[in-house]
Design a protein around this motif. Structure first.
Motif, PDB file in Angstrom:
ATOM      1  N   ASN A   1     -22.069  32.185 -26.173  1.00  0.00           N
ATOM      2  CA  ASN A   1     -21.708  32.463 -24.780  1.00  0.00           C
ATOM      3  C   ASN A   1     -21.868  33.952 -24.483  1.00  0.00           C
ATOM      4  O   ASN A   1     -21.456  34.801 -25.264  1.00  0.00           O
ATOM      5  N   ARG A   2     -22.489  34.257 -23.357  1.00  0.00           N
ATOM      6  CA  ARG A   2     -22.572  35.643 -22.892  1.00  0.00           C
ATOM      7  C   ARG A   2     -21.357  35.886 -22.016  1.00  0.00           C
ATOM      8  O   ARG A   2     -21.091  35.121 -21.087  1.00  0.00           O
ATOM      9  N   TYR A   3     -20.593  36.955 -22.331  1.00  0.00           N
ATOM     10  CA  TYR A   3     -19.297  37.143 -21.692  1.00  0.00           C
ATOM     11  C   TYR A   3     -19.045  38.631 -21.485  1.00  0.00           C
ATOM     12  O   TYR A   3     -19.232  39.433 -22.399  1.00  0.00           O
ATOM     13  N   ASP A   4     -18.585  38.973 -20.286  1.00  0.00           N
ATOM     14  CA  ASP A   4     -18.359  40.391 -19.976  1.00  0.00           C
ATOM     15  C   ASP A   4     -17.094  40.952 -20.627  1.00  0.00           C
ATOM     16  O   ASP A   4     -16.897  42.163 -20.653  1.00  0.00           O
TER      17      ASP A   4
ATOM     18  N   MET B   1     -23.557  42.589 -20.903  1.00  0.00           N
ATOM     19  CA  MET B   1     -22.731  41.515 -21.445  1.00  0.00           C
ATOM     20  C   MET B   1     -23.121  41.256 -22.892  1.00  0.00           C
ATOM     21  O   MET B   1     -24.281  41.257 -23.241  1.00  0.00           O
ATOM     22  N   ALA B   2     -22.099  41.003 -23.689  1.00  0.00           N
ATOM     23  CA  ALA B   2     -22.319  40.705 -25.103  1.00  0.00           C
ATOM     24  C   ALA B   2     -22.366  39.193 -25.316  1.00  0.00           C
ATOM     25  O   ALA B   2     -21.870  38.422 -24.500  1.00  0.00           O
ATOM     26  N   THR B   3     -22.965  38.801 -26.417  1.00  0.00           N
ATOM     27  CA  THR B   3     -23.100  37.387 -26.763  1.00  0.00           C
ATOM     28  C   THR B   3     -22.216  37.074 -27.967  1.00  0.00           C
ATOM     29  O   THR B   3     -22.246  37.793 -28.981  1.00  0.00           O
ATOM     30  N   CYS B   4     -21.449  35.987 -27.872  1.00  0.00           N
ATOM     31  CA  CYS B   4     -20.576  35.561 -28.956  1.00  0.00           C
ATOM     32  C   CYS B   4     -21.417  35.105 -30.156  1.00  0.00           C
ATOM     33  O   CYS B   4     -22.340  34.303 -30.008  1.00  0.00           O
ATOM     34  N   ASP B   5     -21.054  35.601 -31.336  1.00  0.00           N
ATOM     35  CA  ASP B   5     -21.772  35.232 -32.561  1.00  0.00           C
ATOM     36  C   ASP B   5     -21.594  33.773 -32.949  1.00  0.00           C
ATOM     37  O   ASP B   5     -22.433  33.208 -33.648  1.00  0.00           O
TER      38      ASP B   5
END
Length: 78
Positions: free
Chosen positions: A9-12, A1-5
């Motif tokens: 928020n960590r979001y798939d 999962m990446a994290t919003c800059d």
């Protein structure tokens, strides 16, 4: 999962926006807009449409440009 800059928020289903040599990872278009869209120097809103430009400044509309002392810009020609 990446994290919003922007919001962290960590979001798939995160996505990246690439503009020139700048890359950002976001969980929503709202966060991408906050990071990439210019801010009108008169009213402070994010310019997510065409806006109007004068001498390197991007305004959300001709009204804001006029209020900032710019002359000769119009939102439409008719």
């Amino acid at each position: 999962m990446a994290t919003c800059d922007v919001c962290g928020n960590r979001y798939d289903k995160a996505f990246q926006v690439i503009r020139g040599d700048r890359t950002g990872t976001f969980d929503s278009f709202e966060c991408a807009i906050q990071a990439f869209a210019p801010q009108c120097p008169h009213c402070g809103c994010r310019v997510i449409g065409h806006g109007v430009e004068d001498d390197g400044s991007v305004y959300c509309c001709a009204h804001c440009a006029r209020e900032s002392g710019v002359q000769g810009l119009a939102d439409r020609t008719d």
